[in-house]
Structure formats: structure tokens, C-alpha cells
Design an enzyme around this catalytic site. Structure first.
Site, mmCIF file in Angstrom:
data_model
loop_
_atom_site.group_PDB
_atom_site.id
_atom_site.type_symbol
_atom_site.label_atom_id
_atom_site.label_comp_id
_atom_site.label_asym_id
_atom_site.label_seq_id
_atom_site.Cartn_x
_atom_site.Cartn_y
_atom_site.Cartn_z
ATOM 1 N N LYS A 85 29.364 40.339 51.204
ATOM 2 C CA LYS A 85 30.816 40.365 51.020
ATOM 3 C C LYS A 85 31.446 41.177 52.145
ATOM 4 O O LYS A 85 31.003 42.280 52.466
ATOM 5 C CB LYS A 85 31.194 40.946 49.662
ATOM 6 C CG LYS A 85 32.699 40.891 49.410
ATOM 7 C CD LYS A 85 33.047 41.156 47.953
ATOM 8 C CE LYS A 85 34.551 41.137 47.721
ATOM 9 N NZ LYS A 85 35.159 39.830 48.079
ATOM 10 N N HIS B 146 29.301 43.856 44.308
ATOM 11 C CA HIS B 146 29.208 42.519 44.893
ATOM 12 C C HIS B 146 27.949 42.392 45.739
ATOM 13 O O HIS B 146 27.293 43.391 46.055
ATOM 14 C CB HIS B 146 30.437 42.210 45.749
ATOM 15 C CG HIS B 146 31.638 41.805 44.943
ATOM 16 N ND1 HIS B 146 32.442 42.715 44.302
ATOM 17 C CD2 HIS B 146 32.174 40.581 44.664
ATOM 18 C CE1 HIS B 146 33.412 42.078 43.670
ATOM 19 N NE2 HIS B 146 33.275 40.789 43.869
#
Length: 262
Positions: free
Chosen positions: A153, A149
Site C-alpha cells: 500500500k 494494510h
């Protein structure tokens, strides 16, 4: 159907708000963000709507039918409760909440005859990956999950990776074989472990949401990889949930039921 978006200035929130504004049967009526703008939010269609820092204020000034929440766990748990107490359905893509919390909110939704859809991932390819992996896991002895990610995040592992591990282990009915490392020179190198599944999280600029699940058996491996190359990947799933939620009662977790996979 009148829709408000929580986290409207976020990466996914902006994309979802623009998508709602483009749909003929949906109306974007407001947005909530930790920092609101005096100029409101201007959608890609040119429409400008008011934004607030507090969902209660927004709901008092609009006739919202459904909220969409892509915020943080601490904000989402408050937003969902406020929406349900105001008679508003909720579609939630925020991860990081304990499942017991989600279940409790589902009970509140059911008590108020409202629908609550919470999904760890709204990308249809991710949902299909998770579904197929439950079938494969029954026949394999080893499993590792690697998720990737963007660097902003907050939680690790991702909600998708954690739910994948939980579902695959449950479908198998017993732990996978997690090979012990005799000497771990760097602590944590083998990742977190759930039911014998080693889960690894990568955070890197330029990434959106990606996951690969590696299964292993005697003399063979099988790898499934899903890539969301844009936040647009979440739009079809979110819009499907928004259109369905008013016909649901209580908690619907994941999109499997909406896709006919259960």
C-alpha cells in the site's frame, strides 16, 4: 451497462473486473493498466478483453458507460478527468488524492451532467463502522485509530483511517483529548494526530484492509474493528455504485447516501 476497469491487473482491479464480468446487467468491455498485455485480460468467466496503457485509447475504441478506478492517486486524477471529458461516469476507490482535487473533479462531473462516486472504502462493514463511530465520538473524550494494510500500500494512513478521523472529529465538534507523552524515545510512536485522534498505520504481508477505532471515557473503552479478509469485500459496494452512478450528478463522496445513512 458497459464498464472498463483502470488498474485491471492490480489486487482489487482484477477482483472487481471478474465481478463485473459475472453480472448479467453489466458488461466488461476493457481494461487499463500501466503495463498492458498483448493477450488482454481473461476474466474468471473465460471472457477475454483488450487492455490499454492509456484510457483515452480505450474509450475511443469502446462504448464505455462507466469506469472503475483502483490505481494510484497520480494515475486516478488523470483517468477521472479523461473519463468525464469523454462523457463517461466514474466510480473511484483510489485513495491519496487531496479532497480539493476530488471536489474539483466533482464540479467537472456536474458540468458534464455525469456522476462521480469516490469512496475511501467500498466494504459495507467499513462504511457502517465509520458511520457508527461518528455517533459514538460525540460521547467519548479519547480516540485512537489503528489501521492495518498489506505491505504494498502506497499511502499512509489509509484513506479510510484519515476520513474516519476527519468525520469523527467533525461530528464531535471539538478536539479529543490527546495525552502528551513526556518523553517519546522513538519519534512518531504516538502516530499522526488529527483533532486529538492519534492515527497509527501498520504495513504487513498477508493483510488486506483492517481498522480498529478505540474510544475512551472515564473508566471505560469501546473498540470497533472491521476486517476485510479478501478483496472480494469491496465488490458489493463497487457494484452498487456502478449501478447507481448514472443516476447521479456531480460528486458523491462515500457510500453513505447510497446506503441511506445520510
Amino acid at each position: 451497462m458497459q464498464v472498463a476497469v483502470c488498474g485491471i491487473f492490480g489486487r482489487v482491479g482484477t477482483t472487481v473486473a471478474n465481478a463485473v464480468a459475472r453480472e448479467d446487467d453489466l458488461a466488461l468491455v476493457g481494461g487499463v493498466n500501466i503495463i498492458a498485455s498483448d493477450d488482454g485480460f481473461t476474466a474468471a468467466t473465460g471472457q477475454t478483453i483488450a487492455t490499454e496503457t492509456d484510457l483515452s485509447t480505450l474509450l475511443a475504441n469502446t462504448n464505455t458507460d462507466v469506469i472503475i478506478d483502483f490505481t494510484r492517486a497520480d494515475a486516478a486524477r488523470v483517468n477521472i478527468r479523461i473519463a468525464l471529458e469523454h462523457g463517461v461516469h466514474a466510480v473511484v476507490g483510489t485513495t491519496g488524492m487531496e479532497f480539493s482535487e476530488v471536489e474539483e473533479l466533482g464540479e467537472l462531473a456536474a458540468a458534464n451532467n455525469l456522476g462521480l462516486v469516490v469512496a475511501p472504502n467500498f466494504a459495507l462493514t467499513a462504511v457502517l463502522m465509520m458511520h457508527v463511530s461518528k455517533l459514538i465520538g460525540k460521547h467519548m473524550d479519547y480516540c485512537d485509530i489503528v489501521e492495518y494494510h498489506h505491505e504494498r500500500k502506497i499511502d499512509a494512513p489509509s484513506g479510510t483511517a484519515l476520513q474516519s478521523a476527519i468525520d469523527i472529529r467533525e461530528a464531535r465538534g471539538s478536539d479529543f483529548i490527546s495525552v502528551p507523552t513526556e518523553k517519546e524515545t522513538l519519534v512518531g510512536t504516538r502516530g499522526g494526530v488529527h483533532g486529538g485522534i492519534n492515527v497509527h498505520a501498520v504495513r504487513m504481508p498477508g493483510m488486506v484492509a483492517h481498522q480498529q477505532i478505540v474510544f475512551g471515557g472515564l473508566g471505560q473503552t469501546l473498540t470497533i474493528r472491521q476486517d476485510s479478509t479478501s478483496t472480494e469485500s469491496f465488490v458489493p459496494g463497487v457494484l452498487m455504485a456502478v449501478r447507481a452512478v448514472s443516476g447521479l450528478k456531480g460528486l458523491t463522496y462515500g457510500l453513505d447516501a447510497l446506503l441511506g445513512l445520510t
